[in-house]
Scaffold this active site. Structure first.
Site, PDB file in Angstrom:
ATOM      1  N   HIS A 118       1.055  -1.215  -0.190  1.00 39.08           N
ATOM      2  CA  HIS A 118       0.075   0.055  -0.061  1.00 39.08           C
ATOM      3  C   HIS A 118       0.836   1.419  -0.045  1.00 39.08           C
ATOM      4  O   HIS A 118       1.784   1.368   0.708  1.00 39.08           O
ATOM      5  CB  HIS A 118      -0.900  -0.060   1.249  1.00 39.08           C
ATOM      6  CG  HIS A 118      -0.290   0.073   2.552  1.00 39.08           C
ATOM      7  ND1 HIS A 118       0.114   1.138   3.232  1.00 39.08           N
ATOM      8  CD2 HIS A 118       0.435  -1.014   3.489  1.00 39.08           C
ATOM      9  CE1 HIS A 118       0.942   1.011   4.187  1.00 39.08           C
ATOM     10  NE2 HIS A 118       0.897  -0.240   4.454  1.00 39.08           N
ATOM     11  N   ASP A 119       0.409   2.395  -0.697  1.00 44.71           N
ATOM     12  CA  ASP A 119       0.996   3.735  -0.726  1.00 44.71           C
ATOM     13  C   ASP A 119       2.375   3.601  -1.251  1.00 44.71           C
ATOM     14  O   ASP A 119       3.184   4.756  -1.137  1.00 44.71           O
ATOM     15  CB  ASP A 119       0.867   4.232   0.591  1.00 44.71           C
ATOM     16  CG  ASP A 119      -0.601   4.296   1.106  1.00 44.71           C
ATOM     17  OD1 ASP A 119      -1.553   5.017   0.577  1.00 44.71           O
ATOM     18  OD2 ASP A 119      -0.771   3.541   2.071  1.00 44.71           O
ATOM     19  N   GLY A 136       4.913  -1.120   3.086  1.00 44.61           N
ATOM     20  CA  GLY A 136       4.093   0.062   2.787  1.00 44.61           C
ATOM     21  C   GLY A 136       5.104   1.262   2.493  1.00 44.61           C
ATOM     22  O   GLY A 136       5.988   1.632   3.358  1.00 44.61           O
TER      23      GLY A 136
END
Length: 260
Positions: A118-119, A136
């Site tokens: 994520h991200d 992340g």
């Protein structure tokens, strides 16, 4: 061209000339650009945006929710640019409330079994070797090459034109234009071969080497080295990129290599 054994949600926006092989699943709120090929058994989940002329190989899963216990179901996306090759069993997760999206730029080669969490923000012309796994909010700048079986700690940044050896553990930021290897991960020289392939001349490569001598080979701490470089070396795009990277580093940069 959609195979009859594939599922495409009626609300997905898929260009007319996208090739979709059997057993693909494309959910709602997905956009796929012209010329892209989706291999057999690929799963593309809501919030995914894929550009033009990408080639996604069998078994990849793109747009799954983050593996982050802070995720509360907020609306987030995965945004993938043009001309990317995404090989077998790659997983690319959506963003969280932190950044809102996971981004992969253009002209990247993502080899088999890579995980992009994520991200994460990845630029252009990057190669990620087989089984590279990133946590992340990792940033990877343009032209980086990360060899297979590398693990990257959350919040790390990898600079442009970096070459990281296979099986590495990245726990700190890796500044631009260098090679990194050994354990713990260390500076082992300039990525001169990669730079020459990208039309950097010998004078520019020597300039970069001189900068890193101050950072890694003169017994200075990072702040002292940065001050001397800024004061004594002429301004250039490469000098300023290195200085800005070092000054902005949140986790600190990797250590220098000192022989045993």
């Amino acid at each position: 061209m959609k195979q009859p054994l594939a599922y495409v949600h009626p609300d997905a926006k898929v260009a007319d000339n996208v090739v979709i092989e059997p057993f693909v699943s494309i959910d709602h709120d997905v956009e796929i650009g012209e010329g892209t090929r989706i291999g057999s058994s690929v799963t593309i989940l809501p919030g995914t945006r894929i550009g033009k002329n990408c080639n996604i190989f069998p078994g990849a899963v793109i747009g799954a929710i983050p593996q982050d216990l802070k995720f509360r179901g907020e609306y987030t996306t995965v945004e993938i640019g043009d001309n990317n090759t995404i090989r077998e069993m790659v997983t690319i997760n959506r963003g969280t409330a932190s950044k809102g999206k996971t981004v992969l730029g253009n002209n990247n080669l993502i080899m088999a079994y890579v995980h992009i969490a994520h991200d994460c923000f990845l630029g252009n012309n990057i190669i990620l070797g087989n089984n590279t796994n990133m946590a992340g909010e990792v940033i990877v700048d343009d032209w980086a090459i990360i060899s297979g079986m590398t693990g990257i700690h959350q919040f790390c940044r990898i600079g442009s034109h970096v070459m990281i050896g296979g099986g590495s553990l990245v726990r700190k930021d890796v500044p631009p234009f260098i090679k990194a290897g050994r354990e713990p991960l260390s500076y082992v020289g300039i990525n001169s071969i990669g730079l020459r392939r990208r039309q950097y001349n010998n004078e520019k490569i020597r300039e970069i080497q001189d900068i890193y001598r101050y950072i890694y080979q003169k017994g200075l701490n990072t702040s002292q080295a940065a001050e001397i470089i800024e004061a004594e070396m002429p301004a250039s795009t490469e000098r300023d990129e290195i200085l800005l990277f070092v000054k902005d580093s949140k986790r600190g940069i990797i250590r220098g290599y000192y022989p045993d």
